[in-house]
Scaffold this motif. Structure first.
Motif, PDB file in Angstrom:
ATOM      1  N   PHE A 286       0.726  -1.307   0.029  1.00 41.79           N
ATOM      2  CA  PHE A 286       0.019  -0.224  -0.209  1.00 41.79           C
ATOM      3  C   PHE A 286       0.839   1.342   0.024  1.00 41.79           C
ATOM      4  O   PHE A 286       0.346   2.419   0.204  1.00 41.79           O
ATOM      5  N   THR A 287       2.194   1.287  -0.413  1.00 41.72           N
ATOM      6  CA  THR A 287       3.085   2.189  -0.374  1.00 41.72           C
ATOM      7  C   THR A 287       2.819   3.477  -1.065  1.00 41.72           C
ATOM      8  O   THR A 287       3.155   4.755  -0.638  1.00 41.72           O
ATOM      9  N   ALA A 288       2.081   3.538  -2.314  1.00 33.18           N
ATOM     10  CA  ALA A 288       1.687   4.377  -2.971  1.00 33.18           C
ATOM     11  C   ALA A 288       0.666   4.189  -3.834  1.00 33.18           C
ATOM     12  O   ALA A 288       0.325   3.079  -4.266  1.00 33.18           O
ATOM     13  N   SER A 294      -1.417  -2.183  -4.113  1.00 36.28           N
ATOM     14  CA  SER A 294      -2.647  -2.627  -3.463  1.00 36.28           C
ATOM     15  C   SER A 294      -3.563  -1.587  -3.023  1.00 36.28           C
ATOM     16  O   SER A 294      -3.160  -0.275  -2.949  1.00 36.28           O
ATOM     17  N   HIS A 295      -4.941  -1.730  -3.016  1.00 34.30           N
ATOM     18  CA  HIS A 295      -5.971  -0.644  -2.656  1.00 34.30           C
ATOM     19  C   HIS A 295      -7.003  -1.092  -1.794  1.00 34.30           C
ATOM     20  O   HIS A 295      -7.105  -2.339  -1.610  1.00 34.30           O
ATOM     21  N   VAL A 296      -7.802  -0.277  -1.179  1.00 33.32           N
ATOM     22  CA  VAL A 296      -8.703  -0.516  -0.274  1.00 33.32           C
ATOM     23  C   VAL A 296      -9.710   0.311  -0.795  1.00 33.32           C
ATOM     24  O   VAL A 296      -9.961   1.436  -0.662  1.00 33.32           O
ATOM     25  N   TYR A 297     -10.917  -0.437  -1.677  1.00 35.58           N
ATOM     26  CA  TYR A 297     -11.957   0.316  -2.430  1.00 35.58           C
ATOM     27  C   TYR A 297     -12.965   0.297  -1.712  1.00 35.58           C
ATOM     28  O   TYR A 297     -13.572  -0.727  -1.317  1.00 35.58           O
ATOM     29  N   LEU A 298     -13.944   1.350  -1.846  1.00 36.04           N
ATOM     30  CA  LEU A 298     -15.463   1.312  -1.439  1.00 36.04           C
ATOM     31  C   LEU A 298     -16.109   1.039  -2.743  1.00 36.04           C
ATOM     32  O   LEU A 298     -16.008   1.683  -3.843  1.00 36.04           O
ATOM     33  N   VAL A 327      -3.294   4.243   3.914  1.00 36.84           N
ATOM     34  CA  VAL A 327      -3.179   2.963   4.668  1.00 36.84           C
ATOM     35  C   VAL A 327      -1.929   2.633   5.610  1.00 36.84           C
ATOM     36  O   VAL A 327      -1.045   2.790   5.092  1.00 36.84           O
ATOM     37  N   LEU A 328      -2.376   2.499   6.799  1.00 38.57           N
ATOM     38  CA  LEU A 328      -1.542   2.088   7.915  1.00 38.57           C
ATOM     39  C   LEU A 328      -1.479   0.461   8.315  1.00 38.57           C
ATOM     40  O   LEU A 328      -2.486  -0.063   8.785  1.00 38.57           O
ATOM     41  N   VAL A 329      -0.433  -0.219   7.921  1.00 37.59           N
ATOM     42  CA  VAL A 329      -0.503  -1.704   8.100  1.00 37.59           C
ATOM     43  C   VAL A 329      -0.053  -1.741   9.664  1.00 37.59           C
ATOM     44  O   VAL A 329       1.358  -1.483   9.976  1.00 37.59           O
ATOM     45  N   VAL A 533      -7.843  -5.052  -2.332  1.00 40.11           N
ATOM     46  CA  VAL A 533      -7.502  -5.901  -3.665  1.00 40.11           C
ATOM     47  C   VAL A 533      -5.851  -5.769  -3.650  1.00 40.11           C
ATOM     48  O   VAL A 533      -5.156  -4.890  -3.129  1.00 40.11           O
ATOM     49  N   SER A 534      -5.393  -6.933  -3.992  1.00 44.04           N
ATOM     50  CA  SER A 534      -3.811  -6.793  -4.175  1.00 44.04           C
ATOM     51  C   SER A 534      -3.251  -6.106  -5.252  1.00 44.04           C
ATOM     52  O   SER A 534      -1.934  -5.707  -5.131  1.00 44.04           O
ATOM     53  N   ASN A 535      -3.853  -5.716  -6.269  1.00 42.99           N
ATOM     54  CA  ASN A 535      -3.603  -4.936  -7.319  1.00 42.99           C
ATOM     55  C   ASN A 535      -4.610  -4.137  -8.052  1.00 42.99           C
ATOM     56  O   ASN A 535      -5.751  -4.642  -8.172  1.00 42.99           O
TER      57      ASN A 535
END
Length: 562
Positions: A286-288, A294-298, A327-329, A533-535
């Motif tokens: 999730f670095t950029a 990777s993304h966290v989508y609504l 995103v903070l892991v 999602v991973s990508n």
């Protein structure tokens, strides 16, 4: 020669002849009738198990199969007979006594001169109607059988080795419910079957090779808690008891499910921090906010990036509405992110992904506005009053347009500065004839600010006149990347409205920056899914490395006007 001497020599010759003949007789006897060696005691690889547990082995440190290449085996509750002939039956005939069975010669294999492999009899009807298997006649503990190994299945073949095997009714497993659960673990499953042990520690089980926490129930079921695992489909359930091991293929799937807290927010709130629990987050990047990260989508409905022979081409079948950014892991099972409710993807960006490899605000901020609010009346120099309904506080700072039929009546860059129920104050209605309009739309475009002062490397901006509103918190500020890095969000507004704090430091210094503040009503009221999602590439659904979290009630996020 004296007679006495003659008699003495004759007696000596006679004694010598008798000795020679006796010796010859012993040699002949040893050659014709060799003494049978005692059968060796075999060390079994397992001493107990199911009566259909497959193949077992017996071995000894003494080479006991020298000269025998086709051994035959027999199981008996009685003492092993010394020769195959004494069994008095062929491979197709069973003895009359109950509790015995025969293993056909083909199921007995010589492994070495000191080891044999024997396949337990498979249940099948013999000529006497008795099952050819090892039956557990005991209520508890199973039934002990002697394994008798002979040189061959021919007459007078000697008994070479003996061992012991206790046969028990096998524990059967037939189903697992539910058949899927989150990869994070913690799902309580019920495994049903028969002959299952009921004492603590009597059952061990794994799913996909990972141990379960088992709690015995009755002889027809036990319960267990699933462990944390990497997402996988159709993992095998393996259940082990003292009666052996049972496998249930395609039994359980570890799905990439997530749980989110909180799972709702008012539409008047521009951003909300969400705690997402799941699994495998350390393997995501999730670095950029770029296309291939990777993304966290609504997502409205189920996210579908589309498929194709070349990932990155085509269009997303069902793209995201907005995104949970920054995103903070925390660890492999937890992330925290900021869900943007005041920012959304344009329809084109949602369908095709980013136009470049960067998160361009032009693609991220231009979703549809509020639906037209209905008829209104314009009065004075800066007031619009709805005929019915009210304005909400989250509309402050948003652009506003009004139409009379098909004709716009307000002009460009008009925005709401305050609301009071059905009435809204806007920055100006100058040049507009007071009267009725057919529809008012809020949030249809970005609001352009006046001159702002930025300091390179600072998150603070100032304005010469009132430029910011409390409702601007959470909205993005954008000028094409001249002074503000894409993705910069307003995090605080000064009490006088002439200053603001940004999420990212300015990348340029200016005393006359004129960025736009993206409108805040981007995510309409409704129910959405928060999907990891991973990508983020389009057309990547068929890629073997691509994963996304499943749609579940635990990952539903609701936006509502309350």
């Amino acid at each position: 020669m004296r007679k006495s001497q003659t008699r003495t020599g004759a007696r000596r010759a006679l004694r010598a002849g008798i000795t020679t003949a006796a010796t010859a007789a012993v040699v002949v006897g040893a050659t014709a009738l060799p003494a049978q060696a005692a059968a060796v005691a075999l060390t079994m690889n397992v001493t107990s198990g199911a009566n259909d547990a497959g193949t077992i082995t017996g071995s000894s440190a003494t080479p006991w199969l020298i000269g025998y290449n086709t051994p035959a085996a027999y199981f008996s509750q009685a003492t092993c007979p010394l020769t195959w002939t004494s069994l008095k039956f062929s491979t197709n005939t069973l003895p009359s006594s109950a509790g015995t069975g025969i293993v056909a010669p083909g199921a007995t294999k010589k492994v070495s001169n000191s080891k044999v492999a024997v396949t337990l009899p498979t249940p099948q009807a013999g000529t006497t109607g008795v099952q050819i298997d090892l039956t557990d006649y005991s209520a508890t503990g199973g039934t002990r059988y002697n394994l008798c190994v002979y040189g061959a299945a021919v007459a007078d073949s000697p008994l070479l080795g003996t061992g012991a095997y206790t046969a028990m009714a096998p524990a059967r497993v037939t189903a697992i419910t539910p058949a899927a659960g989150p990869a994070a673990g913690g799902t309580t499953v019920t495994v049903t079957g028969s002959n299952l042990p009921t004492t603590a520690g009597s059952i061990t089980a794994t799913i996909g090779g990972i141990p379960l926490t088992v709690r015995p129930g009755t002889d027809t079921y036990f319960t267990a808690t699933t462990p944390s695992a990497a997402p996988q489909s159709n993992a095998t359930l393996v259940v082990s008891t003292s009666a052996g091991t049972q496998r249930l293929a395609n039994a359980f799937s570890f799905v990439n499910a997530t749980n989110i807290v909180p799972n709702t927010a008012p539409s008047s709130q521009n951003t909300v921090d969400v705690d997402v629990t799941g699994s495998g987050f350390l393997g995501f990047d999730f670095t950029a906010p770029t296309l291939l990260k990777s993304h966290v989508y609504l997502v409205s409905g189920k996210y579908n990036p589309g498929s194709g022979s070349t990932p990155g081409t085509g269009a997303k079948t069902n793209g995201p509405t907005s995104e949970c950014s920054n995103v903070l892991v925390i660890d492999d099972k937890e992330i925290i992110c900021t869900l943007q409710l005041s920012a959304a993807y344009a329809a084109s960006a949602s369908a095709t992904g980013y136009t470049t490899t960067t998160d361009a605000d032009a693609n991220y901020q231009t979703a549809s506005a509020y639906s037209p609010l209905g008829a209104a009346t314009i009065s004075g120099t800066n007031t619009i009053t709805l005929t019915s309904g009210t304005f909400s506080a989250s509309m402050v700072g948003l652009s506003v347009t009004a139409t009379n039929g098909t004709t716009g009546v307000l002009g460009s860059n008009k925005f709401i500065t305050a609301v009071n129920g059905a009435a809204a104050t806007i920055n100006s209605t100058s040049g507009v004839t007071n009267g009725d309009v057919t529809a008012v739309t809020v949030g249809g475009a970005a609001r352009t600010t006046g001159n702002l002062t930025t300091v390179l490397g600072s998150t603070a901006v100032t304005a010469g006149t009132v430029q910011f509103y409390s409702a601007d918190v959470g909205r993005r500020i954008f000028d094409g990347g001249t002074n503000f890095e894409p993705g910069t969000v307003i995090t605080a507004v000064g009490a006088d409205g002439q200053s603001a704090t940004l999420s990212k430091a300015a990348i340029g210094a200016s005393s006359s920056a004129t960025p736009s503040i993206q409108r805040g009503v981007a995510v309409p009221d409704g129910s959405y899914n928060l999907t990891v999602v991973s990508n983020g590439a389009k057309g990547i659904a068929d890629a073997t490395t691509y994963t996304q979290s499943v749609v579940s009630s635990a990952a539903t996020f609701t936006v509502s006007d309350f």
